[in-house]
Design a protein around this motif. Sequence first.
Motif, PDB file in Angstrom:
ATOM      1  N   LEU A 115       0.271  -0.903  -0.037  1.00 50.78           N
ATOM      2  CA  LEU A 115       0.204   0.399  -0.001  1.00 50.78           C
ATOM      3  C   LEU A 115       0.821   1.446   0.056  1.00 50.78           C
ATOM      4  N   THR A 116       1.986   1.126   0.850  1.00 53.12           N
ATOM      5  CA  THR A 116       2.894   2.118   0.700  1.00 53.12           C
ATOM      6  C   THR A 116       3.184   2.824  -0.969  1.00 53.12           C
ATOM      7  N   GLU A 117       3.620   1.800  -1.550  1.00 57.48           N
ATOM      8  CA  GLU A 117       4.040   1.704  -3.094  1.00 57.48           C
ATOM      9  C   GLU A 117       3.137   2.467  -3.655  1.00 57.48           C
ATOM     10  N   ILE A 118       1.325   2.012  -3.539  1.00 57.07           N
ATOM     11  CA  ILE A 118       0.606   2.666  -4.188  1.00 57.07           C
ATOM     12  C   ILE A 118       0.443   3.302  -4.218  1.00 57.07           C
ATOM     13  N   THR A 119       0.439   4.075  -2.327  1.00 56.48           N
ATOM     14  CA  THR A 119       0.274   5.440  -2.347  1.00 56.48           C
ATOM     15  C   THR A 119       0.906   6.511  -2.687  1.00 56.48           C
ATOM     16  N   THR A 120       2.337   6.024  -3.380  1.00 59.20           N
ATOM     17  CA  THR A 120       3.319   7.013  -3.335  1.00 59.20           C
ATOM     18  C   THR A 120       3.597   7.161  -5.334  1.00 59.20           C
ATOM     19  N   ALA A 121       3.139   5.548  -5.954  1.00 62.46           N
ATOM     20  CA  ALA A 121       2.648   5.602  -7.138  1.00 62.46           C
ATOM     21  C   ALA A 121       2.885   6.916  -8.299  1.00 62.46           C
ATOM     22  N   ASP A 122       2.828   6.633  -8.943  1.00 65.15           N
ATOM     23  CA  ASP A 122       3.177   8.034  -9.769  1.00 65.15           C
ATOM     24  C   ASP A 122       1.875   7.642 -10.812  1.00 65.15           C
ATOM     25  N   ARG A 123       0.953   8.556 -11.671  1.00 66.70           N
ATOM     26  CA  ARG A 123      -0.267   8.342 -12.606  1.00 66.70           C
ATOM     27  C   ARG A 123       0.404   7.083 -13.337  1.00 66.70           C
ATOM     28  N   GLU A 124       1.592   6.958 -14.276  1.00 66.02           N
ATOM     29  CA  GLU A 124       2.610   6.589 -14.555  1.00 66.02           C
ATOM     30  C   GLU A 124       1.874   4.616 -14.526  1.00 66.02           C
ATOM     31  N   LEU A 125       3.073   4.937 -13.128  1.00 71.12           N
ATOM     32  CA  LEU A 125       2.781   3.413 -12.366  1.00 71.12           C
ATOM     33  C   LEU A 125       1.782   2.920 -12.024  1.00 71.12           C
ATOM     34  N   LEU A 126       0.695   4.206 -11.990  1.00 66.98           N
ATOM     35  CA  LEU A 126      -1.223   3.480 -11.919  1.00 66.98           C
ATOM     36  C   LEU A 126      -1.383   2.662 -12.696  1.00 66.98           C
ATOM     37  N   ILE A 127      -1.057   3.394 -14.553  1.00 69.84           N
ATOM     38  CA  ILE A 127      -1.803   2.908 -15.402  1.00 69.84           C
ATOM     39  C   ILE A 127      -1.219   1.171 -15.837  1.00 69.84           C
ATOM     40  N   GLN A 128      -0.046   1.437 -15.521  1.00 73.16           N
ATOM     41  CA  GLN A 128       1.053   0.289 -16.158  1.00 73.16           C
ATOM     42  C   GLN A 128       0.224  -1.150 -15.040  1.00 73.16           C
ATOM     43  N   ARG A 129       0.168  -0.960 -13.687  1.00 76.01           N
ATOM     44  CA  ARG A 129      -0.431  -1.889 -12.792  1.00 76.01           C
ATOM     45  C   ARG A 129      -2.063  -2.004 -13.782  1.00 76.01           C
ATOM     46  N   TRP A 130      -2.307  -0.765 -13.737  1.00 77.76           N
ATOM     47  CA  TRP A 130      -4.119  -1.427 -13.842  1.00 77.76           C
ATOM     48  C   TRP A 130      -4.249  -2.028 -15.814  1.00 77.76           C
ATOM     49  N   GLU A 131      -3.296  -1.716 -16.673  1.00 78.26           N
ATOM     50  CA  GLU A 131      -3.297  -2.296 -17.839  1.00 78.26           C
ATOM     51  C   GLU A 131      -2.801  -4.031 -17.041  1.00 78.26           C
ATOM     52  N   SER A 132      -1.985  -4.492 -16.586  1.00 74.89           N
ATOM     53  CA  SER A 132      -1.711  -5.607 -16.470  1.00 74.89           C
ATOM     54  C   SER A 132      -3.311  -6.150 -15.551  1.00 74.89           C
ATOM     55  N   LEU A 133      -3.484  -5.590 -14.405  1.00 72.30           N
ATOM     56  CA  LEU A 133      -4.878  -6.626 -14.152  1.00 72.30           C
ATOM     57  C   LEU A 133      -6.123  -6.428 -14.784  1.00 72.30           C
ATOM     58  N   PHE A 134      -6.637  -5.706 -15.483  1.00 68.95           N
ATOM     59  CA  PHE A 134      -7.285  -5.433 -16.656  1.00 68.95           C
ATOM     60  C   PHE A 134      -7.524  -5.817 -17.810  1.00 68.95           C
ATOM     61  N   GLU A 135      -6.513  -5.843 -18.808  1.00 69.63           N
ATOM     62  CA  GLU A 135      -5.468  -5.965 -19.649  1.00 69.63           C
ATOM     63  C   GLU A 135      -6.667  -5.299 -20.627  1.00 69.63           C
ATOM     64  N   ARG A 136      -6.679  -3.829 -20.125  1.00 64.89           N
ATOM     65  CA  ARG A 136      -6.750  -3.121 -20.881  1.00 64.89           C
ATOM     66  C   ARG A 136      -6.381  -1.514 -20.004  1.00 64.89           C
ATOM     67  N   GLU A 137      -6.406  -0.720 -21.106  1.00 63.83           N
ATOM     68  CA  GLU A 137      -6.070   0.684 -20.065  1.00 63.83           C
ATOM     69  C   GLU A 137      -7.217   1.702 -19.202  1.00 63.83           C
ATOM     70  N   PRO A 138      -7.337   1.797 -18.595  1.00 63.21           N
ATOM     71  CA  PRO A 138      -7.731   2.748 -18.363  1.00 63.21           C
ATOM     72  C   PRO A 138      -8.662   3.710 -18.639  1.00 63.21           C
ATOM     73  N   PRO A 139      -9.276   3.815 -18.194  1.00 62.70           N
ATOM     74  CA  PRO A 139     -10.932   5.427 -19.259  1.00 62.70           C
ATOM     75  C   PRO A 139      -9.957   6.534 -18.984  1.00 62.70           C
ATOM     76  N   PRO A 140      -9.879   7.192 -20.073  1.00 60.59           N
ATOM     77  CA  PRO A 140      -9.163   7.833 -20.249  1.00 60.59           C
ATOM     78  C   PRO A 140      -9.188   9.167 -18.924  1.00 60.59           C
ATOM     79  N   GLN A 141      -9.869   9.841 -18.336  1.00 61.26           N
ATOM     80  CA  GLN A 141     -10.882  10.659 -17.569  1.00 61.26           C
ATOM     81  C   GLN A 141     -11.109   9.935 -16.040  1.00 61.26           C
TER      82      GLN A 141
END
Length: 87
Positions: free
Chosen positions: A4-30
């Motif tokens: 959770l510490t890594e998640i709270t400090t992650a920037d948007r690009e890292l969160l997008i990468q994690r999202w794509e690995s979880l859901f096999e698609r890009e997050p909604p743009p907004q």
Amino acid sequence: MNTLTEITTADRELLIQRWESLFEREPPPQIHTALMRRVVAWNVQMQQAGLDPFAGRQPGSRPPVSFAQFEREVRAVMANTGRISAI
């Protein structure tokens, strides 16, 4: 990004990468970064609890999940277990 510490400090690009690995698609743009943080944190907590919301499904076969459906499921888990904390 597995704590959770890594998640709270992650920037948007890292969160997008994690999202794509979880859901096999890009997050909604907004989607707001705070919501992505919560979704990723929820997934990490589910894994740490030994639960897999995608159990039994083949990679690439995850059905589309609406945010309303996701929110209902998260609220139900939070209400029933109390094991998922908010960020």
